[in-house]
Design an enzyme around this catalytic site. Structure first.
Site, PDB file in Angstrom:
ATOM      1  N   ASP A   1     -26.869  16.874  -6.390  1.00  0.00           N
ATOM      2  CA  ASP A   1     -27.134  17.168  -7.175  1.00  0.00           C
ATOM      3  C   ASP A   1     -28.495  18.184  -8.289  1.00  0.00           C
ATOM      4  O   ASP A   1     -29.325  17.996  -8.267  1.00  0.00           O
ATOM      5  CB  ASP A   1     -27.453  15.749  -8.092  1.00  0.00           C
ATOM      6  CG  ASP A   1     -26.772  15.439  -9.683  1.00  0.00           C
ATOM      7  OD1 ASP A   1     -25.628  15.107 -10.045  1.00  0.00           O
ATOM      8  OD2 ASP A   1     -27.590  15.622 -10.513  1.00  0.00           O
TER       9      ASP A   1
ATOM     10  N   ASN B   1     -27.558  21.750 -20.353  1.00  0.00           N
ATOM     11  CA  ASN B   1     -26.471  22.048 -21.215  1.00  0.00           C
ATOM     12  C   ASN B   1     -26.799  21.809 -22.800  1.00  0.00           C
ATOM     13  O   ASN B   1     -26.305  22.370 -23.423  1.00  0.00           O
ATOM     14  CB  ASN B   1     -24.921  21.124 -20.632  1.00  0.00           C
ATOM     15  CG  ASN B   1     -24.659  21.644 -20.361  1.00  0.00           C
ATOM     16  OD1 ASN B   1     -24.513  23.154 -19.574  1.00  0.00           O
ATOM     17  ND2 ASN B   1     -23.946  20.422 -19.137  1.00  0.00           N
TER      18      ASN B   1
ATOM     19  N   HIS C   1     -23.202  25.044 -22.962  1.00  0.00           N
ATOM     20  CA  HIS C   1     -23.180  24.936 -21.574  1.00  0.00           C
ATOM     21  C   HIS C   1     -22.660  26.907 -20.877  1.00  0.00           C
ATOM     22  O   HIS C   1     -22.681  27.143 -19.998  1.00  0.00           O
ATOM     23  CB  HIS C   1     -21.522  24.596 -21.917  1.00  0.00           C
ATOM     24  CG  HIS C   1     -21.446  23.033 -22.640  1.00  0.00           C
ATOM     25  ND1 HIS C   1     -21.171  22.555 -21.752  1.00  0.00           N
ATOM     26  CD2 HIS C   1     -21.306  22.480 -23.848  1.00  0.00           C
ATOM     27  CE1 HIS C   1     -21.214  20.788 -22.202  1.00  0.00           C
ATOM     28  NE2 HIS C   1     -21.090  21.466 -23.025  1.00  0.00           N
TER      29      HIS C   1
ATOM     30  N   ASP D   1     -22.997  26.280 -16.938  1.00  0.00           N
ATOM     31  CA  ASP D   1     -21.860  27.487 -16.747  1.00  0.00           C
ATOM     32  C   ASP D   1     -22.659  28.289 -14.646  1.00  0.00           C
ATOM     33  O   ASP D   1     -22.600  28.527 -14.294  1.00  0.00           O
ATOM     34  CB  ASP D   1     -21.326  28.269 -16.866  1.00  0.00           C
ATOM     35  CG  ASP D   1     -19.746  27.091 -17.020  1.00  0.00           C
ATOM     36  OD1 ASP D   1     -20.679  26.042 -16.889  1.00  0.00           O
ATOM     37  OD2 ASP D   1     -19.120  27.818 -18.113  1.00  0.00           O
TER      38      ASP D   1
ATOM     39  N   GLU E   1     -21.684  18.975 -11.654  1.00  0.00           N
ATOM     40  CA  GLU E   1     -22.788  19.303 -10.986  1.00  0.00           C
ATOM     41  C   GLU E   1     -23.517  19.476  -9.084  1.00  0.00           C
ATOM     42  O   GLU E   1     -24.224  19.014  -9.618  1.00  0.00           O
ATOM     43  CB  GLU E   1     -24.583  19.047 -12.358  1.00  0.00           C
ATOM     44  CG  GLU E   1     -25.110  18.110 -11.908  1.00  0.00           C
ATOM     45  CD  GLU E   1     -24.419  16.975 -13.240  1.00  0.00           C
ATOM     46  OE1 GLU E   1     -25.130  15.981 -13.482  1.00  0.00           O
ATOM     47  OE2 GLU E   1     -22.774  17.727 -13.537  1.00  0.00           O
TER      48      GLU E   1
END
Length: 286
Positions: A163, A171, A176, A180, A206
């Protein structure tokens, strides 16, 4: 059908005409059948060569047997005119060759496009569009296969739940689109150090999952340390100055008789412990 087959068909018809010129024109009419079916499958160059040879052979047979043909001609001109007319009519078969070749080319292109589309669909079915790693469905299917294999062969394996730390802050702070890019960069970093036999994919958000085949805990932890090192060495300044990305991982080793859900739960529990213990670390499930 190939050029040799068509040539034999033409040769048989002309041979019959040469042997029995009294029935020449019914036999020559059979050339229409030979050309109509044969020319559909030949390249234009081969079709044109065969047509030329067939017309030359037809002319030779007609003139050599002019007095014995089963038809009356007032002059050689009429015989020549008949031969020219036959040649022109049979030349139309070359149009069939052009049409058939064009049709096959279009069909071939359609098949290539269809194969490419099916390949893209297959990729979308099995992989995550953003990271190009396996998606959750494919990961679980591969994990079931590995679990079944381990039960049969008794060869151990491990899984690791990974994670990204503080991903929500990426973010929120950078957008965002930056998030990405971080997900893609992390996936690339993992692929750069993982073994070809290992399986890696996006489990959700994630969170990622690795299946380390034929591996015990010591080797699995070393593999995950390589992941952490690759991630630490990656330069994220082009994305956001000063940005650092770390990962926490929870490792679960296969136990005989354990279900897939139990194995995932143990790895997830180890990941939770890694998060609670300060992140950027690897924890092994008891």
């Amino acid at each position: 059908v190939n050029a040799v087959g068509v040539a034999w068909g033409i040769l048989v018809q002309l041979a019959v005409v040469a042997i029995a010129p009294q029935i020449a024109f019914p036999q020559l009419a059979n050339l229409f059948t030979v050309f109509a079916f044969g020319m559909l499958w030949l390249p234009l160059t081969e079709a044109a060569v065969l047509w030329g040879l067939a017309m030359a052979g037809t002319g030779a047979v007609l003139y050599l047997n002019e007095g014995r043909l089963g038809a009356a001609f007032a002059s050689g001109f009429e015989l020549t005119l008949t031969w020219v007319y036959l040649s022109v009519i049979l030349s139309r078969s070359l149009l069939l060759t052009v049409y058939a070749n064009g049709l096959r080319a279009r069909l071939g292109e359609s098949r290539r496009k269809l194969a490419a589309a099916l390949g893209q669909i297959q990729q979308l079915v099995h992989t995550d569009e953003l990271t190009r790693a396996f998606n959750r469905r494919s990961l679980l299917a591969r994990l079931e296969e590995e679990l079944s294999r381990a039960e049969r062969t008794k060869v151990p394996f491990c899984i690791a739940m990974l994670d990204l730390d503080h991903f929500k802050a990426v973010n929120d702070g950078h957008g965002h689109a930056a998030g990405d890019q971080v997900l893609r960069g992390f996936a690339d970093a993992v692929r750069s150090v993982m073994r070809k036999t290992d399986i890696f994919g996006r489990y959700g958000g994630e969170e990622f999952l690795m299946i380390l085949t034929a591996s015990e805990l010591v080797g699995t932890v070393r593999a995950l340390e390589r992941v952490r090192a690759a991630l630490a060495a990656r330069d994220w300044n082009g994305l956001a100055p000063g940005l650092k990305v770390t990962v926490s991982a929870g490792v679960g080793a296969w136990r005989q008789g354990e279900s897939l859900e139990q194995l995932l739960a143990r790895a997830d529990g180890a990941l939770y412990h890694a998060k609670r213990s300060g992140r950027d670390r690897i924890e092994v499930a008891e």
